[in-house]
Scaffold this motif. Structure first.
Motif, PDB file in Angstrom:
ATOM      1  N   ASP A   1       8.576   3.527  -0.471  1.00  0.00           N
ATOM      2  CA  ASP A   1       8.230   4.048   0.848  1.00  0.00           C
ATOM      3  C   ASP A   1       6.715   4.002   1.044  1.00  0.00           C
ATOM      4  O   ASP A   1       5.958   3.700   0.118  1.00  0.00           O
ATOM      5  CB  ASP A   1       8.779   5.449   1.059  1.00  0.00           C
ATOM      6  CG  ASP A   1       8.262   6.440   0.029  1.00  0.00           C
ATOM      7  OD1 ASP A   1       9.045   7.299  -0.396  1.00  0.00           O
ATOM      8  OD2 ASP A   1       7.067   6.350  -0.367  1.00  0.00           O
ATOM      9  N   TYR A   2       6.294   4.324   2.257  1.00  0.00           N
ATOM     10  CA  TYR A   2       4.875   4.212   2.602  1.00  0.00           C
ATOM     11  C   TYR A   2       4.021   5.199   1.827  1.00  0.00           C
ATOM     12  O   TYR A   2       2.889   4.891   1.446  1.00  0.00           O
ATOM     13  CB  TYR A   2       4.690   4.420   4.110  1.00  0.00           C
ATOM     14  CG  TYR A   2       5.177   3.262   4.936  1.00  0.00           C
ATOM     15  CD1 TYR A   2       6.366   3.356   5.658  1.00  0.00           C
ATOM     16  CD2 TYR A   2       4.471   2.076   4.981  1.00  0.00           C
ATOM     17  CE1 TYR A   2       6.825   2.294   6.420  1.00  0.00           C
ATOM     18  CE2 TYR A   2       4.916   1.006   5.738  1.00  0.00           C
ATOM     19  CZ  TYR A   2       6.097   1.109   6.447  1.00  0.00           C
ATOM     20  OH  TYR A   2       6.544   0.052   7.188  1.00  0.00           O
ATOM     21  N   GLN A   3       4.548   6.408   1.595  1.00  0.00           N
ATOM     22  CA  GLN A   3       3.739   7.409   0.924  1.00  0.00           C
ATOM     23  C   GLN A   3       3.413   7.005  -0.510  1.00  0.00           C
ATOM     24  O   GLN A   3       2.294   7.219  -0.992  1.00  0.00           O
ATOM     25  CB  GLN A   3       4.467   8.766   0.945  1.00  0.00           C
ATOM     26  CG  GLN A   3       4.463   9.448   2.296  1.00  0.00           C
ATOM     27  CD  GLN A   3       5.382   8.750   3.300  1.00  0.00           C
ATOM     28  OE1 GLN A   3       6.490   8.314   2.939  1.00  0.00           O
ATOM     29  NE2 GLN A   3       4.937   8.625   4.532  1.00  0.00           N
ATOM     30  N   ILE A   4       4.371   6.395  -1.199  1.00  0.00           N
ATOM     31  CA  ILE A   4       4.110   5.910  -2.559  1.00  0.00           C
ATOM     32  C   ILE A   4       3.096   4.768  -2.517  1.00  0.00           C
ATOM     33  O   ILE A   4       2.177   4.683  -3.350  1.00  0.00           O
ATOM     34  CB  ILE A   4       5.421   5.456  -3.232  1.00  0.00           C
ATOM     35  CG1 ILE A   4       6.363   6.658  -3.392  1.00  0.00           C
ATOM     36  CG2 ILE A   4       5.137   4.802  -4.581  1.00  0.00           C
ATOM     37  CD1 ILE A   4       7.725   6.283  -3.936  1.00  0.00           C
ATOM     38  N   MET A   5       3.244   3.895  -1.525  1.00  0.00           N
ATOM     39  CA  MET A   5       2.285   2.800  -1.369  1.00  0.00           C
ATOM     40  C   MET A   5       0.871   3.339  -1.136  1.00  0.00           C
ATOM     41  O   MET A   5      -0.106   2.869  -1.734  1.00  0.00           O
ATOM     42  CB  MET A   5       2.680   1.904  -0.186  1.00  0.00           C
ATOM     43  CG  MET A   5       1.688   0.779   0.105  1.00  0.00           C
ATOM     44  SD  MET A   5       1.858   0.058   1.743  1.00  0.00           S
ATOM     45  CE  MET A   5       1.060   1.298   2.768  1.00  0.00           C
ATOM     46  N   THR A  32       8.566  -5.716   8.958  1.00  0.00           N
ATOM     47  CA  THR A  32       9.442  -5.295   7.865  1.00  0.00           C
ATOM     48  C   THR A  32       8.776  -5.364   6.495  1.00  0.00           C
ATOM     49  O   THR A  32       9.361  -4.904   5.510  1.00  0.00           O
ATOM     50  CB  THR A  32      10.715  -6.160   7.839  1.00  0.00           C
ATOM     51  OG1 THR A  32      10.351  -7.526   7.548  1.00  0.00           O
ATOM     52  CG2 THR A  32      11.437  -6.103   9.172  1.00  0.00           C
ATOM     53  N   ASP A  33       7.582  -5.958   6.399  1.00  0.00           N
ATOM     54  CA  ASP A  33       6.946  -6.102   5.083  1.00  0.00           C
ATOM     55  C   ASP A  33       5.570  -5.462   5.035  1.00  0.00           C
ATOM     56  O   ASP A  33       4.647  -5.968   4.407  1.00  0.00           O
ATOM     57  CB  ASP A  33       6.854  -7.582   4.691  1.00  0.00           C
ATOM     58  CG  ASP A  33       5.859  -8.359   5.543  1.00  0.00           C
ATOM     59  OD1 ASP A  33       5.467  -9.465   5.152  1.00  0.00           O
ATOM     60  OD2 ASP A  33       5.477  -7.839   6.616  1.00  0.00           O
ATOM     61  N   GLU A  34       5.445  -4.326   5.704  1.00  0.00           N
ATOM     62  CA  GLU A  34       4.144  -3.668   5.760  1.00  0.00           C
ATOM     63  C   GLU A  34       3.767  -2.983   4.453  1.00  0.00           C
ATOM     64  O   GLU A  34       2.603  -2.689   4.214  1.00  0.00           O
ATOM     65  CB  GLU A  34       4.126  -2.643   6.899  1.00  0.00           C
ATOM     66  CG  GLU A  34       4.243  -3.265   8.286  1.00  0.00           C
ATOM     67  CD  GLU A  34       3.009  -4.057   8.668  1.00  0.00           C
ATOM     68  OE1 GLU A  34       2.838  -5.165   8.128  1.00  0.00           O
ATOM     69  OE2 GLU A  34       2.223  -3.563   9.484  1.00  0.00           O
ATOM     70  N   ILE A  35       4.736  -2.704   3.605  1.00  0.00           N
ATOM     71  CA  ILE A  35       4.426  -2.119   2.302  1.00  0.00           C
ATOM     72  C   ILE A  35       3.798  -3.212   1.432  1.00  0.00           C
ATOM     73  O   ILE A  35       4.399  -4.252   1.177  1.00  0.00           O
ATOM     74  CB  ILE A  35       5.685  -1.544   1.629  1.00  0.00           C
ATOM     75  CG1 ILE A  35       6.174  -0.325   2.421  1.00  0.00           C
ATOM     76  CG2 ILE A  35       5.404  -1.152   0.185  1.00  0.00           C
ATOM     77  CD1 ILE A  35       7.432   0.308   1.869  1.00  0.00           C
ATOM     78  N   ASN A  36       2.577  -2.976   0.981  1.00  0.00           N
ATOM     79  CA  ASN A  36       1.847  -3.999   0.231  1.00  0.00           C
ATOM     80  C   ASN A  36       0.952  -3.327  -0.785  1.00  0.00           C
ATOM     81  O   ASN A  36       0.614  -2.149  -0.663  1.00  0.00           O
ATOM     82  CB  ASN A  36       1.020  -4.873   1.179  1.00  0.00           C
ATOM     83  CG  ASN A  36      -0.112  -4.100   1.834  1.00  0.00           C
ATOM     84  OD1 ASN A  36      -1.237  -4.068   1.338  1.00  0.00           O
ATOM     85  ND2 ASN A  36       0.180  -3.437   2.966  1.00  0.00           N
ATOM     86  N   LEU A  37       0.571  -4.108  -1.792  1.00  0.00           N
ATOM     87  CA  LEU A  37      -0.364  -3.657  -2.816  1.00  0.00           C
ATOM     88  C   LEU A  37      -1.435  -4.710  -2.988  1.00  0.00           C
ATOM     89  O   LEU A  37      -1.277  -5.857  -2.544  1.00  0.00           O
ATOM     90  CB  LEU A  37       0.354  -3.424  -4.143  1.00  0.00           C
ATOM     91  CG  LEU A  37       1.417  -2.318  -4.175  1.00  0.00           C
ATOM     92  CD1 LEU A  37       2.128  -2.301  -5.524  1.00  0.00           C
ATOM     93  CD2 LEU A  37       0.803  -0.955  -3.884  1.00  0.00           C
ATOM     94  N   LEU A  38      -2.527  -4.331  -3.655  1.00  0.00           N
ATOM     95  CA  LEU A  38      -3.595  -5.295  -3.901  1.00  0.00           C
ATOM     96  C   LEU A  38      -3.065  -6.469  -4.708  1.00  0.00           C
ATOM     97  O   LEU A  38      -3.353  -7.628  -4.414  1.00  0.00           O
ATOM     98  CB  LEU A  38      -4.754  -4.620  -4.642  1.00  0.00           C
ATOM     99  CG  LEU A  38      -5.987  -5.492  -4.899  1.00  0.00           C
ATOM    100  CD1 LEU A  38      -6.599  -5.961  -3.587  1.00  0.00           C
ATOM    101  CD2 LEU A  38      -7.025  -4.724  -5.712  1.00  0.00           C
ATOM    102  N   LYS A  39      -2.256  -6.164  -5.725  1.00  0.00           N
ATOM    103  CA  LYS A  39      -1.584  -7.192  -6.520  1.00  0.00           C
ATOM    104  C   LYS A  39      -0.088  -6.948  -6.443  1.00  0.00           C
ATOM    105  O   LYS A  39       0.385  -5.864  -6.784  1.00  0.00           O
ATOM    106  CB  LYS A  39      -2.061  -7.160  -7.975  1.00  0.00           C
ATOM    107  CG  LYS A  39      -3.533  -7.541  -8.159  1.00  0.00           C
ATOM    108  CD  LYS A  39      -3.909  -7.568  -9.635  1.00  0.00           C
ATOM    109  CE  LYS A  39      -5.366  -7.981  -9.810  1.00  0.00           C
ATOM    110  NZ  LYS A  39      -5.760  -8.003 -11.250  1.00  0.00           N
TER     111      LYS A  39
END
Length: 774
Positions: free
Chosen positions: A629-633, A614-621
């Motif tokens: 959504d995934y595409q924005i990520m 459920t927390d696969e959306i991530n950023l470097l910071k």
């Protein structure tokens, strides 16, 4: 009384035997005679004391006799417990042995255990030239007339030579420096008052092992100076020309390509070649009086490994420990396991040939007449090359080492420039891999290369999770979440360790059309081993690049192995140090596999690897507002170097698949050949991804087969069994990507050979023959 005396003598005797057996007098710098006197005194004292007690045991009331007998027993026990053998040197143990006749000996023994750190600290003070040491005596440097040459050379009783990473001790024992780039104590007298010689080593081409001596620091009595890569000298931080005399004792001069430093009163003589070759010569006064990497100078080459604690040598001390124990603080050294791995992966056959080339320099021929000596040179040379990252430079250092030895043995002086000129010849340079990364594995050892060249370490790999990138920008994360990235024709971090440590894996996507209006797929994979500074790039077909150079497979290096499975047409990259594997099909499908150490520690398009889908959306910071959504990520992960127009890309939900797209994908992915996979890997989601790709792709057949191929690969991973699913009619592999499928002229997908005009295809279907009209 006789019984007590006999028991006490037995206890003392056992203690003496144990102590002489395991803790020799050398541990505390006492001669055997001195030790024996101390033991005799201790024995006499205990015997007299116990005798007196024993005489009195039978006198007086029973209570007094019991106390005396207990006291006699305690003395006997203390004598045994306060023995040097296995003594733990704790404060409480020393306190309990305070009344023991061994107490002074025990204190000296315990001091010796801590002596290494104290002496190394003192040596670092000398090397750094702190104020206290600088003020020991007034110093004076006087320039001498040019052309000065000493006529009072030390009558050398022994010499130690250093060249490349090889050190030959005063007693003729040769060993290879296996520590990292650092400053090492080469030679030090036991009083640290006459002679201390340091050597600062670096690695060739930024490697991890010390194999090039770049400067020498001398401490002779109260005089210090540094000899570097030029022909000047550094005295107390200032540069001076040679010749010069320091404090009327230490004379420094140049003769040809060497710098000499001589202290006649201290019976020491140094010869320095600024290209990294050193000789230390000492008089007979230093016999049995030296420590350090140059050995003990005791006429025994079999016991040269020494430290401060083992100051008379030890067979239990490994060569690697011997090297690193004499390094000043603050340096990184590879552990024994990784050193062994480097040596195990060394291409000794190739390096033996390179060493032969090195030793074949015309000027060196006269220096290598003895077969035994030649074999020793070769063994030392191979050892050095195995730890070297710039073979050309290390071969040159090897030739210089032999040249210097030649000068000492037969008095022949060889010009350094001539040796360099020899190695620079075109046919030699063509045979030398330009750096460590370019040396392919050319021979197989038993148990080393198996199954298409995979290394034996691979069987110990314990995968904990895998991420797949396939089709037209689909990602199946470590935590089993699948999504379409909507990737532009750009490069993205697929996976990296949080904090950008240890590794990063980038995927470069290319749009099917120049405008980028249609789907994009993975075309290049770039793997960076940040810990060991290694880069591998995988392209289409068998395109493999290691550290900027194309390589042939299998290819094995210290940390990374790359091999090709010709049955499945997969390329594997395995980093056994990081516990990481890549599998690339040479077209569009990639599998990244990690071991358990990275659980909860990853970021990038492949997700967080924390067993939470459920927390696969991530950023470097992390930010307060995360992508919705995934595409924005994915676009947030896009590298800033990308040059594309976002307006040229259609939204990810723009395309509506047709019934024809659905039918084509369903027929392909429910083929009977995939029947084994349906339970563990339901095909429905792949049918949906396939029809989405067909909706966007210009080449429907190629896009469909990309998804089917990814499904087949994931299926094989699940069932742990290969599938023979391709055929000439069903998704035939484009063998033209793999060395043109052996075609000598043209290769046409999926692997059919053809010839240029004026030629006809030969009987083997690969070669082309000139058409000759009758």
């Amino acid at each position: 009384r006789d019984h007590v005396m006999l028991k006490t003598w037995a206890v003392i005797s056992s203690g003496i035997n144990a102590e002489y057996g395991d803790a020799p007098a050398e541990y505390f710098s006492l001669s055997f005679f001195e030790m024996e006197k101390r033991y005799l005194f201790a024995i006499t004292l205990v015997l007299v004391t116990v005798s007196g007690l024993a005489i009195n045991v039978n006198r007086g009331p029973p209570a007094k006799r019991a106390r005396l007998e207990k006291k006699a027993k305690k003395i006997a026990e203390d004598t045994f417990l306060c023995n040097v053998n296995d003594f733990d040197c704790s404060e409480s143990s020393l306190k309990n042995c305070k009344r023991s006749p061994n107490y002074k000996t025990l204190k000296q023994y315990c001091f010796s255990l801590n002596d290494h750190e104290k002496l190394m600290g003192h040596l670092e003070d000398i090397y750094n030239g702190n104020d206290e040491l600088k003020s020991r005596s007034k110093r004076r440097l006087e320039q001498l007339d040019d052309g000065f040459t000493s006529f009072s050379e030390v009558d050398a009783a022994g010499s130690c030579s250093i060249g490349g990473g090889t050190i030959t001790t005063f007693d003729g024992y040769s060993h290879t420096l296996t520590g990292g780039p650092c400053t090492y104590v080469l030679a030090v007298d036991r009083t640290i008052s006459k002679l201390v010689v340091y050597g600062t080593f670096v690695s060739q081409d930024g490697g991890k092992f010390a194999n090039k001596l770049i400067n020498v620091a001398l401490y002779m009595g109260a005089d210090t100076l540094v000899l570097g890569q030029g022909y000047d000298i550094n005295y107390q931080g200032l540069g001076y020309d040679t010749p010069a005399i320091i404090n009327d004792k230490l004379v420094v001069w140049r003769d040809g390509q060497y710098i000499y430093a001589e202290a006649k009163a201290l019976h020491a003589h140094i010869r320095w070649d600024p290209l990294g070759q050193l000789k230390i010569a000492v008089g007979a006064q230093y016999a049995n009086e030296t420590l350090g990497l140059c050995g003990l100078f005791n006429n025994d080459a079999s016991l040269e490994h020494n430290t401060i604690t083992y100051n008379y040598g030890s067979n239990d001390l490994t060569a690697n420990d011997f090297s690193t124990q004499w390094a000043l603080s603050g340096c990184y050294h590879e552990d024994a396991g990784r050193l062994a791995e480097r040596m195990r992966n060394c291409d000794t056959y190739l390096y033996t040939r390179l060493c032969s080339v090195t030793h074949a320099a015309p000027d060196l021929i006269s220096c290598i007449r003895d077969e035994t000596l030649a074999m020793r040179y070769q063994e030392e040379c191979v050892q050095n090359l195995c730890l070297c990252d710039d073979l050309d430079e290390c071969m040159y250092a090897e030739s210089l080492r032999i040249s210097n030895d030649c000068l000492d043995r037969i008095g022949v002086s060889i010009d350094n420039g001539a040796l360099r000129e020899y190695l620079d010849q075109g046919y030699i340079q063509a045979a030398i891999p330009q750096n460590y990364a370019e040396v392919p594995t050319t021979s197989e050892e038993l148990g080393n290369l198996k199954n298409f060249g995979q290394p034996y370490e691979y069987q110990d790999f314990m995968p904990a999770g895998s991420c797949y990138v396939y089709g037209h920008s689909y990602v199946h994360t470590f935590d089993n979440t699948a999504y379409r990235t909507g990737a532009h024709g750009c490069t993205y971090p697929l996976s990296l360790k949080e904090g950008i440590q240890h590794y990063t894996i980038y995927g470069t996507f290319a749009a099917e059309q120049p405008t980028g209006a249609l789907a994009s797929s993975l075309v290049y994979v770039s793997f960076f081993d940040l810990k060991n500074r290694v880069r591998v790039q995988l392209g289409q077909g068998l395109e493999v690049n290691y550290e900027g150079s194309a390589v042939q497979l299998p290819y094995h290096r210290e940390f990374v192995s790359i091999w090709y499975d010709s049955d499945q047409h997969h390329i594997y990259v395995y980093d056994h140090d990081l516990g990481l594997e890549l599998r690339w099909d040479g077209e569009a499908a990639l599998r990244i596999t990690l071991d358990a150490r990275y659980q909860g520690e990853t970021k990038g398009l492949c997700g967080t690897f924390n067993a939470d889908s459920t927390d696969e959306i991530n950023l470097l910071k992390e930010t307060v507002v995360m992508p919705s959504d995934y595409q924005i990520m994915v676009q947030a992960w896009e590298l800033p170097t990308c040059s594309h127009k976002v307006s040229d890309y259609n939204p990810v939900d723009f395309c509506l698949p047709s019934l024809q797209d659905y039918t084509s994908c369903k027929q392909a992915l429910t083929n009977v050949k995939f029947s084994y996979c349906v339970t563990e890997l339901p095909p429905i989601h792949f049918i949906e991804r396939c029809e989405q790709d067909l909706c966007r792709c210009a080449d429907d057949e190629a896009c469909k087969c990309d998804v089917v191929s990814a499904y087949a690969q994931m299926c094989q991973d699940v069932i742990n069994h290969s599938l023979d699913w391709r055929s000439d009619e069903f998704c035939p592999r484009n063998l033209c990507l793999y060395n043109k499928n052996g075609c000598l002229h043209k290769c046409n997908a999926p692997g059919v050979c053809s010839c240029d005009d004026g030629f006809e295809l030969g009987a083997d279907g690969k070669s082309c023959l000139v058409i000759i009209a009758e």
